[in-house]
Design a protein around this motif. Sequence first.
Motif, PDB file in Angstrom:
ATOM      1  N   SER A 181      24.535 -74.945  55.131  1.00 49.27           N
ATOM      2  CA  SER A 181      25.457 -75.569  56.013  1.00 49.27           C
ATOM      3  C   SER A 181      25.607 -77.189  54.788  1.00 49.27           C
ATOM      4  CB  SER A 181      24.356 -76.014  57.259  1.00 49.27           C
ATOM      5  OG  SER A 181      23.517 -76.377  57.426  1.00 49.27           O
TER       6      SER A 181
ATOM      7  N   THR B 118      14.619 -67.948  55.481  1.00 49.89           N
ATOM      8  CA  THR B 118      14.807 -66.877  57.641  1.00 49.89           C
ATOM      9  C   THR B 118      16.349 -68.330  57.353  1.00 49.89           C
ATOM     10  OG1 THR B 118      12.778 -66.421  58.163  1.00 49.89           O
ATOM     11  CG2 THR B 118      14.780 -67.067  59.379  1.00 49.89           C
ATOM     12  N   GLY B 119      17.363 -67.121  57.253  1.00 51.07           N
ATOM     13  CA  GLY B 119      18.902 -67.932  57.751  1.00 51.07           C
ATOM     14  C   GLY B 119      19.089 -68.576  56.352  1.00 51.07           C
ATOM     15  N   ASN B 120      18.825 -68.434  55.424  1.00 52.26           N
ATOM     16  CA  ASN B 120      18.839 -69.944  54.259  1.00 52.26           C
ATOM     17  C   ASN B 120      19.420 -68.795  52.975  1.00 52.26           C
ATOM     18  OD1 ASN B 120      18.890 -71.898  55.287  1.00 52.26           O
ATOM     19  ND2 ASN B 120      16.608 -71.898  54.939  1.00 52.26           N
ATOM     20  N   TYR B 121      20.277 -69.041  51.941  1.00 48.37           N
ATOM     21  CA  TYR B 121      20.096 -68.036  50.988  1.00 48.37           C
ATOM     22  C   TYR B 121      19.534 -68.658  49.501  1.00 48.37           C
ATOM     23  CZ  TYR B 121      24.101 -67.590  53.436  1.00 48.37           C
ATOM     24  OH  TYR B 121      25.533 -67.534  54.384  1.00 48.37           O
TER      25      TYR B 121
ATOM     26  N   ALA C 156      21.846 -63.898  53.737  1.00 45.39           N
ATOM     27  CA  ALA C 156      21.239 -64.701  54.065  1.00 45.39           C
ATOM     28  C   ALA C 156      19.628 -64.032  54.229  1.00 45.39           C
ATOM     29  CB  ALA C 156      21.168 -65.960  54.872  1.00 45.39           C
TER      30      ALA C 156
ATOM     31  N   LYS D 181      20.682 -74.236  51.846  1.00 45.26           N
ATOM     32  CA  LYS D 181      21.250 -74.007  53.699  1.00 45.26           C
ATOM     33  C   LYS D 181      22.301 -74.128  53.625  1.00 45.26           C
ATOM     34  CE  LYS D 181      17.254 -76.361  55.435  1.00 45.26           C
ATOM     35  NZ  LYS D 181      16.895 -77.592  56.871  1.00 45.26           N
TER      36      LYS D 181
END
Length: 116
Positions: A73, A82-85, A113, A71
């Motif tokens: 963040s 989803t939404g992460n690398y 991402a 993440k």
Amino acid sequence: MAKNQRYTHNRHIALTADKAVESGSPVKIGQYVGVAQTKAAVGEKVTVWLDGSYDVPVTGAVSEAGIVYIKASDNTLTATATGNYPFGVANAAKGAGTAVLEVAPFGKITNTAALA
């Protein structure tokens, strides 16, 4: 033409921390993902190892040889794409919840991402 090779194999590198980093924690700085070998405050240089395997906390169920994500963040690792690398590959399997897992970081990633 480049004449002076700086990092022979680029297995570890000093990068500028974009958030506070603890030694032994996963990090994503720009296109690099790895494990910090030094502690650093924002703006300080941190030594990041881009290869090897490390016992790090991962949240969620992961299969052996499955992808582990980071993440952006807070640099925590997760099984959620989803939404992460993409961060690395799990060298073992683990069930739900948060637990330590051996993970081999990819070292370099794309800036996109995961869409899955």
